[in-house]
Each structure stands twice: as C-alpha cells, then as structure tokens.
Design a protein around this motif. Structure first.
Motif, PDB file in Angstrom:
ATOM      1  N   TYR A  99       0.824  -1.201   0.000  1.00 13.39           N
ATOM      2  CA  TYR A  99       0.000   0.000   0.000  1.00 13.39           C
ATOM      3  C   TYR A  99       0.862   1.257   0.000  1.00 13.39           C
ATOM      4  O   TYR A  99       2.005   1.254   0.466  1.00 13.39           O
ATOM      5  CB  TYR A  99      -0.926  -0.006   1.226  1.00 13.39           C
ATOM      6  N   ASP A 100       0.261   2.343  -0.498  1.00 15.78           N
ATOM      7  CA  ASP A 100       0.939   3.632  -0.483  1.00 15.78           C
ATOM      8  C   ASP A 100       0.943   4.236   0.914  1.00 15.78           C
ATOM      9  O   ASP A 100       1.813   5.051   1.243  1.00 15.78           O
ATOM     10  CB  ASP A 100       0.250   4.611  -1.446  1.00 15.78           C
ATOM     11  N   ALA A 101      -0.032   3.860   1.716  1.00 12.39           N
ATOM     12  CA  ALA A 101      -0.130   4.408   3.071  1.00 12.39           C
ATOM     13  C   ALA A 101      -0.867   3.428   3.969  1.00 12.39           C
ATOM     14  O   ALA A 101      -1.746   2.684   3.519  1.00 12.39           O
ATOM     15  CB  ALA A 101      -0.848   5.754   3.069  1.00 12.39           C
ATOM     16  N   ALA A 102      -0.518   3.464   5.246  1.00 13.11           N
ATOM     17  CA  ALA A 102      -1.237   2.715   6.273  1.00 13.11           C
ATOM     18  C   ALA A 102      -1.536   3.657   7.430  1.00 13.11           C
ATOM     19  O   ALA A 102      -0.692   4.476   7.815  1.00 13.11           O
ATOM     20  CB  ALA A 102      -0.413   1.525   6.755  1.00 13.11           C
ATOM     21  N   LEU A 103      -2.728   3.539   7.980  1.00 12.34           N
ATOM     22  CA  LEU A 103      -3.170   4.396   9.074  1.00 12.34           C
ATOM     23  C   LEU A 103      -3.627   3.534  10.245  1.00 12.34           C
ATOM     24  O   LEU A 103      -4.251   2.489  10.053  1.00 12.34           O
ATOM     25  CB  LEU A 103      -4.351   5.277   8.639  1.00 12.34           C
ATOM     26  N   ILE A 104      -3.311   3.976  11.447  1.00 10.87           N
ATOM     27  CA  ILE A 104      -3.936   3.417  12.646  1.00 10.87           C
ATOM     28  C   ILE A 104      -4.493   4.614  13.413  1.00 10.87           C
ATOM     29  O   ILE A 104      -3.805   5.216  14.241  1.00 10.87           O
ATOM     30  CB  ILE A 104      -2.951   2.611  13.515  1.00 10.87           C
ATOM     31  N   PRO A 105      -5.732   4.994  13.129  1.00 11.85           N
ATOM     32  CA  PRO A 105      -6.257   6.258  13.647  1.00 11.85           C
ATOM     33  C   PRO A 105      -6.911   6.138  15.025  1.00 11.85           C
ATOM     34  O   PRO A 105      -7.253   5.056  15.500  1.00 11.85           O
ATOM     35  CB  PRO A 105      -7.306   6.626  12.594  1.00 11.85           C
ATOM     36  N   ILE A 106      -7.090   7.271  15.636  1.00 11.01           N
ATOM     37  CA  ILE A 106      -7.921   7.467  16.831  1.00 11.01           C
ATOM     38  C   ILE A 106      -7.506   6.535  17.962  1.00 11.01           C
ATOM     39  O   ILE A 106      -8.310   5.750  18.474  1.00 11.01           O
ATOM     40  CB  ILE A 106      -9.428   7.326  16.499  1.00 11.01           C
ATOM     41  N   ASP A 107      -6.245   6.621  18.344  1.00  8.51           N
ATOM     42  CA  ASP A 107      -5.644   5.902  19.480  1.00  8.51           C
ATOM     43  C   ASP A 107      -5.903   4.401  19.494  1.00  8.51           C
ATOM     44  O   ASP A 107      -5.845   3.760  20.550  1.00  8.51           O
ATOM     45  CB  ASP A 107      -6.042   6.527  20.827  1.00  8.51           C
TER      46      ASP A 107
END
Length: 244
Positions: A99-107
């Motif tokens: 992937y171009d980006a990975a997110l783990i959002p909101i704590d």
C-alpha cells in the motif's frame, strides 16, 4: 468487549472526532489521494475508510471486530462496493499486496497492551507498505493516561445514549482500565443497559520513535492535538508521520 452492542453506539460516541482533518493529513502527506492504495487499520465502523474513498483512494479496512466490520460494510456498500474489509488483528496483519499508506487512527494502537505487540504491528505495517510508503497514526499522550483519565468518572447523556465511565490506573506504566455502563433508549422509551471494559496503554514519544526506527521507518514529523505544533507537556493526542 461486547462489540455487537458497542458497534451500535460507536458512531455517536465518535461524533466529535474530526475525521475530515485526518483525511486532509493523509492527502497532504501523499500529495493527493486519487488512485492511492490505503490500508485503514482498526477501521471500526468505516467512517474514515469511506471519507478516503470519497476522495478517490482505493481503501482496505482492517478490524478485529466482526460487528464493527458489518457496520462498515453496510456504510460502504451502496457508494463504494469495491471497498474491502478484512477481519484481522493489527499485530497479525496479513495482506496480499502493498500500500501507499497505512493508518492506525484514533488511538487504536493503544489497545495493544504489550510492547511486543506494538513492535509486531510496526513490523507488519512496514512489510505492507511500498518503498517510501506513509505510516500515520496517533496515540494517547502519557499526560492523558496518567493525569486526565484519572479525573473520572466521566458521564455522557444524549436523547438516545447515556453512559457512566469509570477509570482506574492500569497495571502497566501509562495504562488505564475503564469500565463503562451504557444505557440506550429503545423505541418504547425504556432503556437497555450493556457494559464494556477497555484497557489502553501508551508509551513515551521516544519509545515509539525507538521502535519505529528499529523496524526501518524514517520519522518525518511528530505533532499534537490536530495541529502542526510539536507535543508539549500537556498535549493529549500525539501524531506520528513516518515513511518506509
């Protein structure tokens, strides 16, 4: 946690989270979202996944909860039927592409209690990114776990949902044990109750930096509380923007 019931109230409880600001952070870091492949880890009910898809991203959502994913799939099905959701734990991430980006959002990362699980998650995220890929996540500050969470109990009341949230210091450093009693108003006006237990743990900023660099990430910037400002002693939410 009783995710089947928690999923039903999750969206209202998260209504104060500025999800569009998260989308803008990713957009800026990637120089545009159209056509970018993004991994939304701990996607919950898919709010952020859908917002990213609205901006042209090709999104895969990952979450541990089958019930949360059911809500996410329903949210995305009419407008973004190609949006993919997978049931996985973040520290056991297993995806067939990069992937171009990975997110783990909101704590969400703070639900990992052991340092080894955080390490394993960083390793899995690194493997899932293309060279130069973006990793963006946020965590509770140690000030929030050690001071602000100890100021409970907290209460919430709306026309439909009420809760009492009691917090205690957890067994690990910078951790918090939370017990929540939810009261949900039914169509007949009566309230049904369900209870949740949550355990979250965070680490000092430099510990996250150490672990990120250990697994090959380059730290681009660290900022706090939805601003461009560096973390301060009383910052509550710490953001990390790093690259593979």
């Amino acid at each position: 946690m009783m995710y089947a019931q928690f999923a039903s109230v999750y969206d209202e409880l998260m209504s104060d989270i500025p999800y569009p600001a998260y989308v803008d952070l990713v957009d800026t870091a990637l120089h545009g979202l159209s056509g970018k492949k993004i991994l939304d880890v701990a996607c919950g009910t898919g709010i952020l996944s859908v917002l990213l898809a609205e901006r042209g991203a090709d999104v895969t959502g990952i979450d541990l909860s089958e019930e949360m994913l059911a809500v996410a799939s329903s949210r995305a099905s009419e407008r973004f039927p190609s949006l993919t959701f997978l049931q996985q734990a973040m520290q056991q991430l297993d995806v067939p592409e990069q992937y171009d980006a990975a997110l783990i959002p909101i704590d969400s990362l703070n639900y990992l209690e052991d340092e080894q699980d955080v390490e394993q998650t960083f390793k899995k995220i690194h493997d899932a990114l293309v060279p130069g890929g973006l990793f963006l996540f946020d965590v509770h500050s140690t000030f929030k776990t050690d001071v602000l969470f100890m100021e409970g109990p907290f209460t919430y009341d709306s026309n439909k949902i009420s809760y009492i949230w009691e917090t205690d210091e957890g067994e690990d450093p910078h951790s918090v044990h939370s017990e929540l009693a939810f009261f949900v108003r039914e169509e007949d006006g009566k309230y049904s109750r369900f209870d949740e237990v949550h355990y979250q743990r965070t680490f000092p900023v430099m510990k996250y930096v150490e672990l990120l660099e250990q697994y090959g990430f380059l730290v681009e910037r660290i900022f706090a509380d939805w601003s461009d400002e560096a973390p301060e002693e009383e910052s509550e939410r710490i953001f990390f923007q790093v690259r593979k």
